[in-house]
Motif scaffolding. Sequence first.
Motif: not given
Length: 248
Positions: A101-105, A162-167
């Motif tokens: 999710x983070x990578x795509x966003x 973590x998803x938001x941080x990765x994005x």
Amino acid sequence: MFAPVLAGLVGGLATLAVARRGRVGRVGAGLGVAGLALAGVAGCVAATVWYLAEYPSTDHGFPSTTSATLPPVTAVVLAVVLAGGAWLAVTPPRWLAGDHHGRRVGVAMALVLAAGFVLSSRLALRGVAGLDAGMMGYVLLVSPLVILTGSAAAAAAGRSFRSGLAAAAWATVLGGLLVVVAWLAEAPHWYRQGRGLLLDGEGGLGVGANLGDAVWWTLIVLALWALPLGVIGAAAGSARASAQAELA
């Protein structure tokens, strides 16, 4: 200064990557992320070389004085940013690479940042009110807002901070490279219309001044302003997802 520092950093990081290749469990960021990052790095290098070939020195102020278009400190910073961006995209840490999710966003936000920058510049060249004074408003206001909302959306979709941080991290790295390329590509169009610097429309300076503006303003705004807002967005998005899960 720029060429040997960049070559040395890339060579050293490539050697380190080969040495770590045999480690078990390495997770890549994917061809899309790596390709976008390498395209951004290549674009930055090509634009920098063009600026240095066409405008090795830059006029400043009144009375007019000249200085190097790419001073040593800026050259080193740019080389470090480009080498670091390529390294992070090719061999990212597990927490950053493994979150889909983070990578795509993050990739989507990076593309939106670059496309929005170009669109705003072209609208300004057509005389749209509020944009013809330069791109400072877009850099300071729009880009942080994109990362804030995108990070919140990624955290909500992935139901984790973590998803938001990765994005936010991917948007900062990839978006920074693409925005610098867009900045350096758009600046000559402004000068052809006599509008001055792309940042704020200031006149009396040579075209080469845009190179330093693109490097420093993009780095400072995204790393020190937009990225912290992305962390806030990630926290807000994950908190909302947790609250919705509890209600369900």
